[in-house]
Scaffold this motif. Structure first.
Motif, PDB file in Angstrom:
ATOM      1  N   LEU A  10       0.815  -1.211   0.000  1.00 25.04           N
ATOM      2  CA  LEU A  10       0.000   0.000   0.000  1.00 25.04           C
ATOM      3  C   LEU A  10       0.855   1.271   0.000  1.00 25.04           C
ATOM      4  CD1 LEU A  10      -2.953  -1.031   2.331  1.00 25.04           C
ATOM      5  CD2 LEU A  10      -2.728  -1.223  -0.160  1.00 25.04           C
ATOM      6  N   GLN A  11       2.019   1.234   0.643  1.00 24.06           N
ATOM      7  CA  GLN A  11       2.943   2.362   0.517  1.00 24.06           C
ATOM      8  C   GLN A  11       3.372   2.519  -0.944  1.00 24.06           C
ATOM      9  OE1 GLN A  11       5.773   1.352   3.922  1.00 24.06           O
ATOM     10  NE2 GLN A  11       5.947   3.571   3.822  1.00 24.06           N
ATOM     11  N   ALA A  12       3.641   1.401  -1.588  1.00 29.20           N
ATOM     12  CA  ALA A  12       4.009   1.455  -3.004  1.00 29.20           C
ATOM     13  C   ALA A  12       2.865   2.008  -3.838  1.00 29.20           C
ATOM     14  CB  ALA A  12       4.397   0.059  -3.490  1.00 29.20           C
ATOM     15  N   ALA A  13       1.637   1.708  -3.440  1.00 29.29           N
ATOM     16  CA  ALA A  13       0.471   2.246  -4.148  1.00 29.29           C
ATOM     17  C   ALA A  13       0.407   3.767  -4.024  1.00 29.29           C
ATOM     18  CB  ALA A  13      -0.808   1.611  -3.614  1.00 29.29           C
ATOM     19  N   THR A  14       0.794   4.306  -2.867  1.00 29.29           N
ATOM     20  CA  THR A  14       0.819   5.764  -2.726  1.00 29.29           C
ATOM     21  C   THR A  14       1.908   6.365  -3.604  1.00 29.29           C
ATOM     22  OG1 THR A  14       2.342   5.806  -0.826  1.00 29.29           O
ATOM     23  CG2 THR A  14      -0.001   5.582  -0.347  1.00 29.29           C
ATOM     24  N   VAL A  15       3.051   5.683  -3.695  1.00 26.83           N
ATOM     25  CA  VAL A  15       4.124   6.144  -4.590  1.00 26.83           C
ATOM     26  C   VAL A  15       3.649   6.104  -6.032  1.00 26.83           C
ATOM     27  CG1 VAL A  15       6.443   5.624  -5.459  1.00 26.83           C
ATOM     28  CG2 VAL A  15       5.960   5.471  -3.008  1.00 26.83           C
ATOM     29  N   LEU A  16       2.930   5.048  -6.389  1.00 30.41           N
ATOM     30  CA  LEU A  16       2.392   4.934  -7.743  1.00 30.41           C
ATOM     31  C   LEU A  16       1.456   6.098  -8.051  1.00 30.41           C
ATOM     32  CD1 LEU A  16       2.153   3.218 -10.330  1.00 30.41           C
ATOM     33  CD2 LEU A  16       0.282   1.968  -9.201  1.00 30.41           C
ATOM     34  N   GLY A  17       0.594   6.434  -7.111  1.00 30.80           N
ATOM     35  CA  GLY A  17      -0.299   7.573  -7.307  1.00 30.80           C
ATOM     36  C   GLY A  17       0.461   8.867  -7.492  1.00 30.80           C
ATOM     37  N   GLU A  18       1.509   9.057  -6.695  1.00 26.94           N
ATOM     38  CA  GLU A  18       2.333  10.262  -6.825  1.00 26.94           C
ATOM     39  C   GLU A  18       3.027  10.316  -8.179  1.00 26.94           C
ATOM     40  OE1 GLU A  18       4.457  13.792  -5.892  1.00 26.94           O
ATOM     41  OE2 GLU A  18       2.617  12.896  -5.118  1.00 26.94           O
ATOM     42  N   LYS A  19       3.542   9.177  -8.644  1.00 28.20           N
ATOM     43  CA  LYS A  19       4.214   9.151  -9.948  1.00 28.20           C
ATOM     44  C   LYS A  19       3.224   9.456 -11.080  1.00 28.20           C
ATOM     45  CE  LYS A  19       8.113   6.115  -8.884  1.00 28.20           C
ATOM     46  NZ  LYS A  19       9.126   7.125  -9.270  1.00 28.20           N
ATOM     47  N   ARG A  20       2.022   8.964 -10.954  1.00 27.47           N
ATOM     48  CA  ARG A  20       1.010   9.271 -11.976  1.00 27.47           C
ATOM     49  C   ARG A  20       0.669  10.753 -11.981  1.00 27.47           C
ATOM     50  NH1 ARG A  20      -2.534   3.819 -10.764  1.00 27.47           N
ATOM     51  NH2 ARG A  20      -1.626   2.523 -12.422  1.00 27.47           N
ATOM     52  N   ARG A  21       0.608  11.347 -10.784  1.00 29.45           N
ATOM     53  CA  ARG A  21       0.339  12.786 -10.701  1.00 29.45           C
ATOM     54  C   ARG A  21       1.479  13.583 -11.335  1.00 29.45           C
ATOM     55  NH1 ARG A  21       1.811  16.996  -8.107  1.00 29.45           N
ATOM     56  NH2 ARG A  21       3.295  15.835  -6.824  1.00 29.45           N
ATOM     57  N   GLN A  22       2.717  13.178 -11.042  1.00 31.83           N
ATOM     58  CA  GLN A  22       3.875  13.864 -11.613  1.00 31.83           C
ATOM     59  C   GLN A  22       3.918  13.708 -13.128  1.00 31.83           C
ATOM     60  OE1 GLN A  22       7.092  12.065  -9.449  1.00 31.83           O
ATOM     61  NE2 GLN A  22       6.936  13.486  -7.730  1.00 31.83           N
ATOM     62  N   LEU A  23       3.593  12.502 -13.611  1.00 29.93           N
ATOM     63  CA  LEU A  23       3.581  12.284 -15.051  1.00 29.93           C
ATOM     64  C   LEU A  23       2.557  13.191 -15.729  1.00 29.93           C
ATOM     65  CD1 LEU A  23       4.400  10.779 -17.617  1.00 29.93           C
ATOM     66  CD2 LEU A  23       2.730   8.998 -17.019  1.00 29.93           C
ATOM     67  N   ALA A  24       1.372  13.281 -15.133  1.00 31.46           N
ATOM     68  CA  ALA A  24       0.338  14.145 -15.712  1.00 31.46           C
ATOM     69  C   ALA A  24       0.797  15.597 -15.733  1.00 31.46           C
ATOM     70  CB  ALA A  24      -0.956  14.005 -14.908  1.00 31.46           C
ATOM     71  N   GLY A  25       1.460  16.038 -14.661  1.00 34.72           N
ATOM     72  CA  GLY A  25       1.967  17.402 -14.623  1.00 34.72           C
ATOM     73  C   GLY A  25       3.032  17.653 -15.667  1.00 34.72           C
ATOM     74  N   ASN A  26       3.938  16.702 -15.842  1.00 33.07           N
ATOM     75  CA  ASN A  26       4.991  16.841 -16.858  1.00 33.07           C
ATOM     76  C   ASN A  26       4.411  16.860 -18.271  1.00 33.07           C
ATOM     77  OD1 ASN A  26       7.255  17.023 -15.180  1.00 33.07           O
ATOM     78  ND2 ASN A  26       7.385  14.797 -14.959  1.00 33.07           N
ATOM     79  N   LEU A  27       3.404  16.017 -18.510  1.00 27.03           N
ATOM     80  CA  LEU A  27       2.773  16.001 -19.828  1.00 27.03           C
ATOM     81  C   LEU A  27       2.094  17.337 -20.128  1.00 27.03           C
ATOM     82  CD1 LEU A  27       1.259  12.403 -19.918  1.00 27.03           C
ATOM     83  CD2 LEU A  27       3.035  13.312 -21.430  1.00 27.03           C
ATOM     84  N   ASN A  28       1.467  17.910 -19.110  1.00 24.36           N
ATOM     85  CA  ASN A  28       0.824  19.215 -19.303  1.00 24.36           C
ATOM     86  C   ASN A  28       1.847  20.297 -19.640  1.00 24.36           C
ATOM     87  OD1 ASN A  28      -1.758  18.222 -18.847  1.00 24.36           O
ATOM     88  ND2 ASN A  28      -1.713  18.653 -16.654  1.00 24.36           N
ATOM     89  N   LEU A  29       2.994  20.250 -18.943  1.00 27.78           N
ATOM     90  CA  LEU A  29       4.053  21.220 -19.237  1.00 27.78           C
ATOM     91  C   LEU A  29       4.584  21.032 -20.652  1.00 27.78           C
ATOM     92  CD1 LEU A  29       6.133  21.248 -15.913  1.00 27.78           C
ATOM     93  CD2 LEU A  29       4.779  23.127 -16.849  1.00 27.78           C
ATOM     94  N   TRP A  30       4.774  19.787 -21.045  1.00 24.29           N
ATOM     95  CA  TRP A  30       5.315  19.488 -22.369  1.00 24.29           C
ATOM     96  C   TRP A  30       4.353  19.985 -23.453  1.00 24.29           C
ATOM     97  CZ3 TRP A  30       6.333  13.907 -24.587  1.00 24.29           C
ATOM     98  CH2 TRP A  30       7.237  14.006 -25.641  1.00 24.29           C
ATOM     99  N   ARG A  31       3.071  19.695 -23.259  1.00 26.00           N
ATOM    100  CA  ARG A  31       2.084  20.115 -24.254  1.00 26.00           C
ATOM    101  C   ARG A  31       1.968  21.637 -24.330  1.00 26.00           C
ATOM    102  NH1 ARG A  31      -1.703  15.498 -21.754  1.00 26.00           N
ATOM    103  NH2 ARG A  31      -1.099  13.760 -23.124  1.00 26.00           N
ATOM    104  N   ALA A  32       2.260  22.295 -23.190  1.00 28.23           N
ATOM    105  CA  ALA A  32       2.198  23.752 -23.170  1.00 28.23           C
ATOM    106  C   ALA A  32       3.480  24.397 -23.693  1.00 28.23           C
ATOM    107  CB  ALA A  32       1.919  24.243 -21.752  1.00 28.23           C
ATOM    108  N   GLY A  33       4.465  23.549 -24.022  1.00 26.58           N
ATOM    109  CA  GLY A  33       5.708  24.074 -24.571  1.00 26.58           C
ATOM    110  C   GLY A  33       6.620  24.697 -23.539  1.00 26.58           C
ATOM    111  N   ARG A  34       6.544  24.217 -22.284  1.00 22.74           N
ATOM    112  CA  ARG A  34       7.378  24.798 -21.239  1.00 22.74           C
ATOM    113  C   ARG A  34       8.244  23.730 -20.573  1.00 22.74           C
ATOM    114  NH1 ARG A  34       2.404  27.130 -19.882  1.00 22.74           N
ATOM    115  NH2 ARG A  34       2.287  25.899 -17.973  1.00 22.74           N
ATOM    116  N   PRO A  35       8.990  22.947 -21.331  1.00 23.23           N
ATOM    117  CA  PRO A  35       9.872  21.949 -20.705  1.00 23.23           C
ATOM    118  C   PRO A  35      11.048  22.621 -20.005  1.00 23.23           C
ATOM    119  CG  PRO A  35      10.272  22.026 -23.049  1.00 23.23           C
ATOM    120  CD  PRO A  35       9.084  22.920 -22.802  1.00 23.23           C
ATOM    121  N   SER A  36      11.585  21.934 -18.982  1.00 25.95           N
ATOM    122  CA  SER A  36      12.746  22.458 -18.266  1.00 25.95           C
ATOM    123  C   SER A  36      13.682  21.306 -17.949  1.00 25.95           C
ATOM    124  CB  SER A  36      12.306  23.153 -16.971  1.00 25.95           C
ATOM    125  OG  SER A  36      11.637  22.235 -16.128  1.00 25.95           O
TER     126      SER A  36
END
Length: 327
Positions: free
Chosen positions: A223-249
Motif C-alpha cells: 500500500l505504501q508502493a500504491a501511494t508512490v504509484l499515485g504520486e508518480k502518476r500525478r507527476q507524469l500528468a503534470g509533466n505532460l501538461n508542461l510538455w504540451r504547453a511548450g514549457r519543458p525544463s
C-alpha cells in the motif's frame, strides 16, 4: 471485549456499505473529488462516510473482503490528489491485517464491528524494524512502559501498538483514543501525537500468530508502493501538461523523461499486482511457501522503489537472498 465495546460516543458520519469492486472505486473517486486542499477533518470524515475503512474485513465476519489489488488501486487513486488521506488508509489497513492474524475470534469480531461503523485504526511505528515497546501487568490489565509517537490524519479512534511482553513475544495492543492522554507534538497533515502512560485492558491485547508481522509488513509495503504509484502518476500528468504547453525544463530530453516515468509506473504497478495476488492467496491459506512468496515480492518492491522508512538496500538484498535460499 469490554474496552472495545464501550467506545466513547461522538458524532460521526454514517459509512456506506460497500459490496462490489465498482463501489470501492466509486467511493475512492468521491474522496478524490474533495480536492487537494480539503482540510484534514473533512478528509477524515470523508473516509468514514465512504465505507472504505471496512473493505478488508474478512467475509467470515460479514465483510466485503475485497482483494488486496483493489485496495491498492483505491489507495493509489486517492494518493494522486490527497497523500495524507492515502497514508491514513495505509496505516488503517496495516493495523487491520494484524487484527486478521491475531487474537481470538471474539476479539476480532468486536473490532471489526466497530470498523464497520466507521471507526479508524492507526498503526504506531514501523512493523519492519522490530518493536522495542514493552507492556507489563498492571492491575486488571497492562501498562505500556515509556512513550510512543503516532502520525495520523485527524484523530483516529484506535491506536494499534506492537509491544513485547516479559516472554519477548510481540502482541497487538488496541488503545482507544480518549482512554489515554494523546498530546499533539506536531500539527499538520498528518499530525504527530505522543502517548504517555498508556493503560490497556487485558481483552484489548491480541496475541499474534507466527505470520502476522510478515503479512502486515508486506501489506504495508504494497500500500505504501500504491501511494508512490499515485504520486508518480500525478507527476507524469503534470509533466505532460508542461510538455504540451511548450514549457519543458531541465537538461534531460523531455521525451526521455516522460518515457522513464512511464516505465517506472508500469514496473511498480506490475510488482504491486503480483504482491497483492500472493497476499490474497496467503490470507486464504497461509502455507510457509505462500508467506515466503509474499515477503519476497514485497521486499523486491522496497529494493526497486525505496519507500519511506525503508530498511536500507543492503539489508533488503540480504533478506531477499535468504528467502531464496530458504524458500
Amino acid at each position: 471485549m469490554g474496552s472495545i465495546t464501550h467506545l466513547h460516543e461522538r458524532l460521526r458520519p454514517v459509512p456506506l456499505r460497500i459490496s462490489s469492486d465498482e463501489e470501492v472505486l466509486t467511493a475512492a473517486g468521491e474522496v478524490v473529488a474533495l480536492g487537494a486542499d480539503a482540510p484534514a477533518a473533512v478528509l477524515a470524515d470523508a473516509l468514514v462516510r465512504s465505507g472504505l475503512l471496512a473493505i478488508s474485513i474478512p467475509s467470515d465476519f460479514d465483510g466485503a473482503d475485497v482483494s488486496n489489488g483493489l485496495i491498492a488501486q483505491a489507495v493509489s487513486q486517492i494518493a494522486e490528489v490527497q497523500p495524507a488521506a492515502a497514508g491514513a488508509l495505509v496505516d488503517h489497513f496495516r493495523a487491520l491485517e494484524l487484527v486478521r492474524n491475531g487474537g481470538s475470534e471474539e476479539q476480532r469480531r468486536s473490532i471489526y464491528s466497530h470498523v464497520a461503523t466507521g471507526e479508524r485504526l492507526s498503526a504506531t511505528g514501523p512493523i519492519d524494524q522490530g518493536t522495542t515497546q514493552r507492556y507489563v501487568p498492571d492491575s486488571i490489565g497492562f501498562k505500556l512502559t515509556g512513550a510512543l509517537e503516532a502520525a495520523n490524519l485527524g484523530e483516529p479512534d484506535w491506536f494499534a501498538i506492537l509491544a513485547l511482553n516479559d516472554a519477548e513475544a510481540t502482541s497487538l495492543l488496541l488503545v482507544q483514543r480518549g482512554s489515554t492522554d494523546a498530546n499533539v507534538v506536531r500539527v499538520g497533515e498528518p499530525a504527530l501525537y505522543r502517548l504517555d502512560g498508556v493503560h490497556v485492558p487485558a481483552d484489548s491485547v491480541l496475541a499474534l500468530n507466527r505470520d502476522a508481522l510478515v503479512l502486515a509488513r508486506s501489506l504495508g509495503t504494497i500500500l505504501q508502493a500504491a501511494t508512490v504509484l499515485g504520486e508518480k502518476r500525478r507527476q507524469l500528468a503534470g509533466n505532460l501538461n508542461l510538455w504540451r504547453a511548450g514549457r519543458p525544463s531541465g537538461d534531460r530530453p523531455w521525451d526521455e523523461r516522460i518515457g522513464r516515468f512511464q516505465v517506472e509506473i508500469e514496473t511498480l504497478a506490475a510488482l504491486i499486482d503480483r504482491a497483492s495476488t500472493a497476499l490474497d492467496l496467503a490470507q486464504v491459506n497461509a502455507t510457509p511457501a505462500g508467506v515466503v512468496e509474499v515477503a519476497r515480492v514485497a521486499t523486491a518492491i522496497e529494493i526497486a522503489f525505496p519507500l519511506e522508512g525503508t530498511r536500507g538496500t543492503g539489508h533488503l538484498l540480504a533478506e531477499l537472498g535468504r528467502t531464496l535460499f530458504t524458500g
